[in-house]
Design a protein around this motif. Structure first.
Motif, PDB file in Angstrom:
ATOM      1  N   LYS A  37       0.985  -5.178   4.532  1.00 14.86           N
ATOM      2  CA  LYS A  37       1.487  -6.384   3.844  1.00 14.86           C
ATOM      3  C   LYS A  37       0.372  -7.424   3.754  1.00 14.86           C
ATOM      4  O   LYS A  37       0.153  -8.031   2.705  1.00 14.86           O
ATOM      5  N   THR A  38      -0.347  -7.609   4.851  1.00 11.25           N
ATOM      6  CA  THR A  38      -1.395  -8.643   4.900  1.00 11.25           C
ATOM      7  C   THR A  38      -2.504  -8.363   3.898  1.00 11.25           C
ATOM      8  O   THR A  38      -3.031  -9.287   3.271  1.00 11.25           O
ATOM      9  N   ILE A  39      -2.873  -7.103   3.731  1.00 12.73           N
ATOM     10  CA  ILE A  39      -4.019  -6.794   2.850  1.00 12.73           C
ATOM     11  C   ILE A  39      -3.566  -6.403   1.435  1.00 12.73           C
ATOM     12  O   ILE A  39      -4.386  -6.012   0.610  1.00 12.73           O
ATOM     13  N   GLY A  40      -2.259  -6.515   1.155  1.00 11.89           N
ATOM     14  CA  GLY A  40      -1.778  -6.390  -0.225  1.00 11.89           C
ATOM     15  C   GLY A  40      -1.590  -4.980  -0.748  1.00 11.89           C
ATOM     16  O   GLY A  40      -1.748  -4.741  -1.947  1.00 11.89           O
ATOM     17  N   ALA A  57      -7.629  -0.509  -0.019  1.00 12.76           N
ATOM     18  CA  ALA A  57      -7.166   0.860  -0.269  1.00 12.76           C
ATOM     19  C   ALA A  57      -8.067   1.882   0.426  1.00 12.76           C
ATOM     20  O   ALA A  57      -7.583   2.813   1.088  1.00 12.76           O
ATOM     21  N   THR A  58      -9.383   1.703   0.299  1.00 13.33           N
ATOM     22  CA  THR A  58     -10.285   2.687   0.904  1.00 13.33           C
ATOM     23  C   THR A  58     -10.280   2.570   2.429  1.00 13.33           C
ATOM     24  O   THR A  58     -10.413   3.575   3.127  1.00 13.33           O
ATOM     25  N   GLY A  59     -10.096   1.350   2.927  1.00  9.37           N
ATOM     26  CA  GLY A  59      -9.984   1.178   4.380  1.00  9.37           C
ATOM     27  C   GLY A  59      -8.748   1.876   4.926  1.00  9.37           C
ATOM     28  O   GLY A  59      -8.780   2.487   6.009  1.00  9.37           O
ATOM     29  N   MET A  60      -7.646   1.823   4.163  1.00  9.08           N
ATOM     30  CA  MET A  60      -6.423   2.522   4.602  1.00  9.08           C
ATOM     31  C   MET A  60      -6.588   4.029   4.479  1.00  9.08           C
ATOM     32  O   MET A  60      -5.993   4.786   5.252  1.00  9.08           O
ATOM     33  N   ALA A  96      -2.122   5.569  -2.337  1.00 10.28           N
ATOM     34  CA  ALA A  96      -1.102   6.608  -2.097  1.00 10.28           C
ATOM     35  C   ALA A  96      -0.998   6.915  -0.601  1.00 10.28           C
ATOM     36  O   ALA A  96       0.107   6.990  -0.043  1.00 10.28           O
ATOM     37  N   ASN A  97      -2.131   7.044   0.061  1.00 13.42           N
ATOM     38  CA  ASN A  97      -2.112   7.304   1.511  1.00 13.42           C
ATOM     39  C   ASN A  97      -1.486   6.153   2.278  1.00 13.42           C
ATOM     40  O   ASN A  97      -0.679   6.361   3.189  1.00 13.42           O
ATOM     41  N   ALA A  98      -1.907   4.934   1.918  1.00 10.62           N
ATOM     42  CA  ALA A  98      -1.416   3.757   2.644  1.00 10.62           C
ATOM     43  C   ALA A  98       0.106   3.669   2.540  1.00 10.62           C
ATOM     44  O   ALA A  98       0.795   3.418   3.528  1.00 10.62           O
ATOM     45  N   SER A 138       7.607   1.954  -5.058  1.00  7.35           N
ATOM     46  CA  SER A 138       8.376   1.568  -6.248  1.00  7.35           C
ATOM     47  C   SER A 138       7.551   0.699  -7.209  1.00  7.35           C
ATOM     48  O   SER A 138       7.953   0.489  -8.354  1.00  7.35           O
ATOM     49  N   ASP A 139       6.412   0.185  -6.765  1.00  2.00           N
ATOM     50  CA  ASP A 139       5.516  -0.577  -7.652  1.00  2.00           C
ATOM     51  C   ASP A 139       4.564   0.343  -8.416  1.00  2.00           C
ATOM     52  O   ASP A 139       3.791  -0.121  -9.262  1.00  2.00           O
ATOM     53  N   THR A 140       4.546   1.632  -8.092  1.00  2.00           N
ATOM     54  CA  THR A 140       3.622   2.572  -8.736  1.00  2.00           C
ATOM     55  C   THR A 140       4.365   3.368  -9.811  1.00  2.00           C
ATOM     56  O   THR A 140       5.559   3.141 -10.055  1.00  2.00           O
ATOM     57  N   ALA A 141       3.678   4.333 -10.423  1.00  2.00           N
ATOM     58  CA  ALA A 141       4.278   5.118 -11.511  1.00  2.00           C
ATOM     59  C   ALA A 141       5.230   6.208 -11.008  1.00  2.00           C
ATOM     60  O   ALA A 141       5.839   6.926 -11.807  1.00  2.00           O
ATOM     61  N   PHE A 142       5.387   6.330  -9.688  1.00  2.00           N
ATOM     62  CA  PHE A 142       6.237   7.378  -9.106  1.00  2.00           C
ATOM     63  C   PHE A 142       7.656   7.317  -9.680  1.00  2.00           C
ATOM     64  O   PHE A 142       8.241   6.246  -9.805  1.00  2.00           O
ATOM     65  N   LYS A 143       8.205   8.511 -10.024  1.00  2.00           N
ATOM     66  CA  LYS A 143       9.598   8.585 -10.495  1.00  2.00           C
ATOM     67  C   LYS A 143      10.378   9.517  -9.573  1.00  2.00           C
ATOM     68  O   LYS A 143       9.955  10.664  -9.352  1.00  2.00           O
TER      69      LYS A 143
END
Ligand SMILES: [Fe+2]
Length: 384
Positions: free
Chosen positions: A332-335, A190-193, A280-282, A340-345
């Motif tokens: 995809k490679t780094i997961g 996440a921080t790398g992205m 969020a950025n990624a 849609s997997d987050t709390a976003f509505k």
């Protein structure tokens, strides 16, 4: 204006074992007692002890405030400032990723300027240089140790305040890869992205300059080469060290060129749902790049070339797509999860988009967006 003002920390140390140099720098400004601003997780895994061992060995007093949480709020800033006053500290050591260093910057500004942190929400609103700040980075992404920017969540308005203030620049920025070995793979990713987003947004930002172009591209190259390795094996010191350089240069690039629509939108996901900033950025980066593409195909083509693509037989637009596809595959490679997997509505999209339009990143975006454009990008990312 026909000139450019550049911002950077007064001193920087980068490389294995450089934390041992901290006391020498404290002597430079005559620091008596530090308030260490950090989070409980970094205390638990022993990362903070790496710094306190150095201070203990050198006989330097300190107090620890370890209550920083992700997406830190105004009340956390107030608690940290109260600890600084109570403990009679005269300088601050922020240890962490973005959140603890952001709180440390806020304390530094409040210590010399007084008032409430809300008073400084905006561009260059403080009058006095903050108390000396040593910013020890433990992630390779946020760039917070480098920049004059810090983010504090207004818990009442559920919105993020972005302070851009050269009085908050660190006296000393510290990037020691040994501090990052314990960072779990998901946080490394996440921080790398986040670092990649800083570099790409700076490279296309309206306030870019030759200095930021150069460091942004080298950051992009290093992240393309080393992020996956750092995620797969956290003890890979070559990868960790190069991610230190990449995140430092990405931070320096955006601190001097500005950000863009990815951060403007990501700040809203953080403020509304506590979505991790880098995640969020990624998630948003490829979708904003697709939106921006008509405004800067040649710049994104440079990004593709920097990732190592032979773009000589491609149009600028084709090359730009190569960069976007590369980023999607890397995620995809780094997961990296999907929106849609987050709390976003989707029901919140109008409010999120209206707030994003007010973010200080938006004027730097190469394509001038409307609120409807922002809504579409959110929904494209959600329904992907
Ligand atoms: Fe960021």
């Amino acid at each position: 204006m026909n000139f450019k003002e550049l911002y950077q920390p007064v001193h920087t140390i980068i490389g294995e074992g450089c934390i041992n140099e901290i006391p020498r720098h404290v002597d430079h400004f005559g620091g008596k007692k530090a308030l260490i601003v950090t989070d409980e997780g970094l205390v638990q895994i022993g990362t903070v002890k790496m710094v306190t061992d150095v201070l203990d060995k050198a006989g330097r007093p300190y107090a620890i405030f370890s209550d920083v949480k992700p997406n830190p709020t105004v009340s956390i800033v107030n608690q940290a400032k109260a600890a600084y006053d109570r403990e009679n500290c005269d300088y601050i050591i922020g240890i962490g990723g973005g959140s603890p260093i952001d709180v440390a910057k806020a304390v530094s500004i409040l210590a010399t300027n007084g008032g409430k942190i809300e008073d400084y929400n905006g561009l260059e609103l403080s009058e006095k240089k903050g108390q000396p700040l040593i910013a020890v980075n433990t992630t390779a992404g946020t760039g917070s140790e480098v920049t004059r920017a810090f983010v504090v969540t207004d818990e009442v308005r559920k919105s993020k305040m972005l302070m851009v203030d050269s009085n908050s620049l660190a006296y000393l920025a510290v990037n020691d890869p040994t501090m990052m070995v314990g960072m779990p793979p998901a946080l490394t990713a996440a921080t790398g992205m986040d670092a990649l987003t800083h570099a790409i947004e700076a490279y296309v930002a309206n306030s870019r300059c030759p200095f930021t172009d150069g460091i942004a591209l080298e950051a992009i190259r290093l992240i393309g080469q080393y992020l996956e390795r750092a995620v797969k094996d956290g003890t890979d010191m070559e990868a960790r060290t190069n991610m230190c350089w990449a995140q430092y240069m990405g931070g320096l690039a955006f601190s001097n060129a500005g950000l863009g629509m990815v951060h403007a939108m990501a700040h809203q996901l953080g403020g509304f749902y506590d979505t991790l900033h880098g995640v969020a950025n990624a998630i948003l980066l490829p979708y904003v790049m697709k939106y921006n593409l008509p405004s800067c195909p040649e710049r994104y083509a440079d990004v593709a070339q920097t990732f190592g693509f032979d773009v000589s037989k491609l149009t600028k637009t084709q090359a730009a797509y190569a960069a976007i596809l590369y980023i999607e595959e890397l995620e995809k490679t780094i997961g990296i999860p999907k929106l849609s997997d987050t709390a976003f509505k989707p029901a919140d999209v109008e409010e999120l988009s209206k707030n994003a339009m007010k973010d200080t990143g938006m004027p730097e975006n190469p394509r001038k967006a409307t609120v409807e454009d922002v809504e579409k990008v959110f929904l494209n990312a959600y329904f992907a």
